[in-house]
Design a protein around this motif. Structure first.
Motif, PDB file in Angstrom:
ATOM      1  N   MET A   1      39.457  49.618  45.704  1.00  0.00           N
ATOM      2  CA  MET A   1      38.745  48.381  45.397  1.00  0.00           C
ATOM      3  C   MET A   1      39.103  47.303  46.421  1.00  0.00           C
ATOM      4  SD  MET A   1      38.837  46.031  41.925  1.00  0.00           S
ATOM      5  CE  MET A   1      38.046  47.294  40.941  1.00  0.00           C
ATOM      6  N   LYS A   2      38.089  46.716  47.026  1.00  0.00           N
ATOM      7  CA  LYS A   2      38.336  45.671  48.016  1.00  0.00           C
ATOM      8  C   LYS A   2      38.777  44.375  47.336  1.00  0.00           C
ATOM      9  CE  LYS A   2      35.488  47.261  51.840  1.00  0.00           C
ATOM     10  NZ  LYS A   2      34.474  46.878  52.852  1.00  0.00           N
ATOM     11  N   ARG A   3      39.735  43.695  47.978  1.00  0.00           N
ATOM     12  CA  ARG A   3      40.282  42.461  47.428  1.00  0.00           C
ATOM     13  C   ARG A   3      39.743  41.268  48.210  1.00  0.00           C
ATOM     14  NH1 ARG A   3      46.383  43.606  48.227  1.00  0.00           N
ATOM     15  NH2 ARG A   3      45.466  44.486  50.105  1.00  0.00           N
ATOM     16  N   VAL A   4      39.277  40.281  47.488  1.00  0.00           N
ATOM     17  CA  VAL A   4      38.767  39.071  48.124  1.00  0.00           C
ATOM     18  C   VAL A   4      39.415  37.841  47.491  1.00  0.00           C
ATOM     19  CG1 VAL A   4      36.567  40.187  48.589  1.00  0.00           C
ATOM     20  CG2 VAL A   4      36.779  38.731  46.587  1.00  0.00           C
ATOM     21  N   THR A   5      39.580  36.810  48.292  1.00  0.00           N
ATOM     22  CA  THR A   5      39.989  35.503  47.800  1.00  0.00           C
ATOM     23  C   THR A   5      38.771  34.598  47.827  1.00  0.00           C
ATOM     24  OG1 THR A   5      42.296  35.702  48.496  1.00  0.00           O
ATOM     25  CG2 THR A   5      41.430  33.483  48.254  1.00  0.00           C
TER      26      THR A   5
ATOM     27  N   ASP B   1      46.314  36.370  53.417  1.00  0.00           N
ATOM     28  CA  ASP B   1      46.772  37.620  54.024  1.00  0.00           C
ATOM     29  C   ASP B   1      46.597  38.766  53.024  1.00  0.00           C
ATOM     30  OD1 ASP B   1      47.641  36.354  56.430  1.00  0.00           O
ATOM     31  OD2 ASP B   1      49.435  35.676  55.366  1.00  0.00           O
ATOM     32  N   ASP B   2      46.620  39.974  53.546  1.00  0.00           N
ATOM     33  CA  ASP B   2      46.590  41.189  52.716  1.00  0.00           C
ATOM     34  C   ASP B   2      45.373  41.236  51.796  1.00  0.00           C
ATOM     35  OD1 ASP B   2      49.023  42.034  53.833  1.00  0.00           O
ATOM     36  OD2 ASP B   2      50.148  40.792  52.409  1.00  0.00           O
ATOM     37  N   ILE B   3      44.230  40.781  52.298  1.00  0.00           N
ATOM     38  CA  ILE B   3      42.968  40.886  51.577  1.00  0.00           C
ATOM     39  C   ILE B   3      41.926  41.435  52.542  1.00  0.00           C
ATOM     40  CG2 ILE B   3      43.404  39.041  49.918  1.00  0.00           C
ATOM     41  CD1 ILE B   3      41.801  37.175  51.722  1.00  0.00           C
ATOM     42  N   ASP B   4      40.794  41.845  51.992  1.00  0.00           N
ATOM     43  CA  ASP B   4      39.743  42.374  52.863  1.00  0.00           C
ATOM     44  C   ASP B   4      38.928  41.262  53.509  1.00  0.00           C
ATOM     45  OD1 ASP B   4      39.723  45.455  52.578  1.00  0.00           O
ATOM     46  OD2 ASP B   4      40.024  44.724  50.541  1.00  0.00           O
ATOM     47  N   PHE B   5      38.620  40.215  52.739  1.00  0.00           N
ATOM     48  CA  PHE B   5      37.971  39.055  53.334  1.00  0.00           C
ATOM     49  C   PHE B   5      38.059  37.858  52.388  1.00  0.00           C
ATOM     50  CE2 PHE B   5      34.615  41.618  51.372  1.00  0.00           C
ATOM     51  CZ  PHE B   5      33.887  40.714  50.623  1.00  0.00           C
ATOM     52  N   VAL B   6      37.766  36.686  52.946  1.00  0.00           N
ATOM     53  CA  VAL B   6      37.758  35.435  52.204  1.00  0.00           C
ATOM     54  C   VAL B   6      36.312  35.046  51.937  1.00  0.00           C
ATOM     55  CG1 VAL B   6      38.316  32.968  52.267  1.00  0.00           C
ATOM     56  CG2 VAL B   6      39.922  34.632  53.179  1.00  0.00           C
TER      57      VAL B   6
ATOM     58  N   ILE C   1      32.732  34.294  39.919  1.00  0.00           N
ATOM     59  CA  ILE C   1      33.643  35.421  39.745  1.00  0.00           C
ATOM     60  C   ILE C   1      32.907  36.629  39.172  1.00  0.00           C
ATOM     61  CG2 ILE C   1      35.683  36.232  38.495  1.00  0.00           C
ATOM     62  CD1 ILE C   1      36.768  33.380  38.631  1.00  0.00           C
ATOM     63  N   LYS C   2      32.053  36.390  38.192  1.00  0.00           N
ATOM     64  CA  LYS C   2      31.304  37.482  37.558  1.00  0.00           C
ATOM     65  C   LYS C   2      30.436  38.215  38.579  1.00  0.00           C
ATOM     66  CE  LYS C   2      27.964  38.402  33.851  1.00  0.00           C
ATOM     67  NZ  LYS C   2      27.150  37.783  32.765  1.00  0.00           N
ATOM     68  N   ALA C   3      29.752  37.459  39.431  1.00  0.00           N
ATOM     69  CA  ALA C   3      28.870  38.079  40.423  1.00  0.00           C
ATOM     70  C   ALA C   3      29.658  38.927  41.407  1.00  0.00           C
ATOM     71  CB  ALA C   3      28.089  36.996  41.164  1.00  0.00           C
ATOM     72  N   ILE C   4      30.842  38.462  41.797  1.00  0.00           N
ATOM     73  CA  ILE C   4      31.662  39.185  42.771  1.00  0.00           C
ATOM     74  C   ILE C   4      32.281  40.432  42.142  1.00  0.00           C
ATOM     75  CG2 ILE C   4      33.765  39.024  44.178  1.00  0.00           C
ATOM     76  CD1 ILE C   4      33.016  36.059  44.660  1.00  0.00           C
ATOM     77  N   GLU C   5      32.833  40.299  40.937  1.00  0.00           N
ATOM     78  CA  GLU C   5      33.474  41.443  40.293  1.00  0.00           C
ATOM     79  C   GLU C   5      32.447  42.493  39.877  1.00  0.00           C
ATOM     80  OE1 GLU C   5      35.898  39.746  37.206  1.00  0.00           O
ATOM     81  OE2 GLU C   5      37.580  39.399  38.597  1.00  0.00           O
ATOM     82  N   LYS C   6      31.225  42.065  39.599  1.00  0.00           N
ATOM     83  CA  LYS C   6      30.159  43.008  39.238  1.00  0.00           C
ATOM     84  C   LYS C   6      29.889  44.000  40.370  1.00  0.00           C
ATOM     85  CE  LYS C   6      25.291  43.181  37.835  1.00  0.00           C
ATOM     86  NZ  LYS C   6      24.063  42.372  37.576  1.00  0.00           N
ATOM     87  N   GLU C   7      30.112  43.567  41.615  1.00  0.00           N
ATOM     88  CA  GLU C   7      29.875  44.435  42.769  1.00  0.00           C
ATOM     89  C   GLU C   7      31.107  45.253  43.138  1.00  0.00           C
ATOM     90  OE1 GLU C   7      26.984  44.952  44.120  1.00  0.00           O
ATOM     91  OE2 GLU C   7      26.030  43.496  42.781  1.00  0.00           O
ATOM     92  N   GLY C   8      32.146  45.201  42.290  1.00  0.00           N
ATOM     93  CA  GLY C   8      33.297  46.075  42.494  1.00  0.00           C
ATOM     94  C   GLY C   8      34.442  45.490  43.287  1.00  0.00           C
ATOM     95  N   TYR C   9      34.448  44.176  43.487  1.00  0.00           N
ATOM     96  CA  TYR C   9      35.532  43.535  44.219  1.00  0.00           C
ATOM     97  C   TYR C   9      36.587  43.005  43.250  1.00  0.00           C
ATOM     98  CZ  TYR C   9      32.072  43.459  48.004  1.00  0.00           C
ATOM     99  OH  TYR C   9      31.133  43.803  48.936  1.00  0.00           O
TER     100      TYR C   9
END
Length: 299
Positions: A1-5, A49-54, A23-31
């Motif tokens: 699972m990709k991590r985003v801030t 740091d240590d995330i896939d993208f901001v 948050i709902k829209a982002i988590e719905k896509e699997g982030y």
């Protein structure tokens, strides 16, 4: 699972965007999403740091705040990737990538999985004893005056961002009539230019301010900056160009443009802007270079 801030500016632009919906829209896509209000919480600075993208949900100024944090920490080598949810007024950066503000943020989020990373250069400035950067542009003349003017105006009575942009164009038209032209000496790579200019802009992207297209040929990853010059003799023609834009009439303007990787500018004019910030220098000497591929945008 990709991590985003997710960095949200809830006061950007003219709409009320809700934390839960984003948050709902982002988590719905699997982030996996960690949320911060960039206006209220400074802890976001420790989560780059240590995330896939901001994800930056705000305007151009919000993007600049994120890059400023990396710049001050000398952490640009980290090559952070940013995805934009445009919610500001001008959104010049989003427009550079043809990211439409009118598209729902759910559709933007859905498109990330098929997006690509776009490298993005930064302008680096040195003046007095300071170092700074710009994402959109920096320069002298009418735009520093416009920034000062707009900072003093209460825009709360305006109904939307289109009205704010229209007001900014109207103020720009007024400023062009009276702005003092200054003499500049410009060393652009191995060539030297000088003259008296009403506007001198060092552009990193095509548009600036109230979506005014100054450098349509500007490339964001070519290692060069576009220097746009409007001499005093073109004052009336430039004013007419802006007036036609205000009235949504067909118009064009032949901007004098130089392209360079390294610049040194000397002037008696001490007033300039860096992106959307008004700055006063002490000695009128400005040195500019390019930091190639400072970070990436997900588009």
């Amino acid at each position: 699972m990709k991590r985003v801030t997710l960095l949200h500016n809830p006061q950007a632009g003219d709409e009320d965007h809700f934390k839960a919906d984003l948050i709902k829209a982002i988590e719905k896509e699997g982030y996996q999403c960690t949320y911060f209000s960039i206006k209220k919480d400074e802890q976001w600075k420790e989560h780059l740091d240590d995330i896939d993208f901001v994800v930056v949900a705000g305007g151009d100024g919000t993007v600049r705040r994120v890059v400023k944090e990396l710049f001050q920490k000398d952490n640009l080598d980290n090559k952070i990737t940013m995805a934009l949810l445009p919610m500001g007024t001008a959104n010049n950066l989003s427009k550079t990538f043809s990211i439409n503000k009118e598209t729902s943020f759910e559709d933007h989020v859905n498109a990330w999985k098929n997006g690509k990373q776009q490298r993005f250069d930064m302008g680096i400035l040195k003046y007095d004893d300071s170092s700074n950067f710009f994402l959109e542009g920096a320069g002298y003349g009418v735009f520093p005056t416009l920034i000062q003017t707009m900072d003093k105006i209460d825009v709360s009575h305006l109904e939307n961002t289109d009205e704010q942009l229209q007001l900014a164009l109207e103020k720009l038209y007024e400023i062009i009539q009276t702005e003092e032209a200054h003499h500049y000496t410009i060393h652009a790579d191995d060539k030297m230019y000088e003259g008296k200019y009403l506007l001198l802009e060092i552009m990193n992207i095509p548009s600036i301010g109230p979506n005014l297209m100054l450098a349509p040929a500007a490339q964001i990853d070519d290692g060069y900056l576009d220097v746009v010059l409007i001499p005093e003799k073109e004052r009336e023609a430039f004013a007419l160009h802006i007036r036609r834009i205000i009235h949504q009439e067909k118009t064009s303007f032949d901007f004098q443009t130089l392209r360079a990787a390294n610049l040194k500018i000397q002037s008696t004019n001490r007033n300039m802007h860096i992106d959307d910030k008004y700055v006063t220098t002490s000695n009128g000497l400005l040195t500019i270079g390019v930091r190639e591929h400072g970070f990436n945008f997900l588009i």
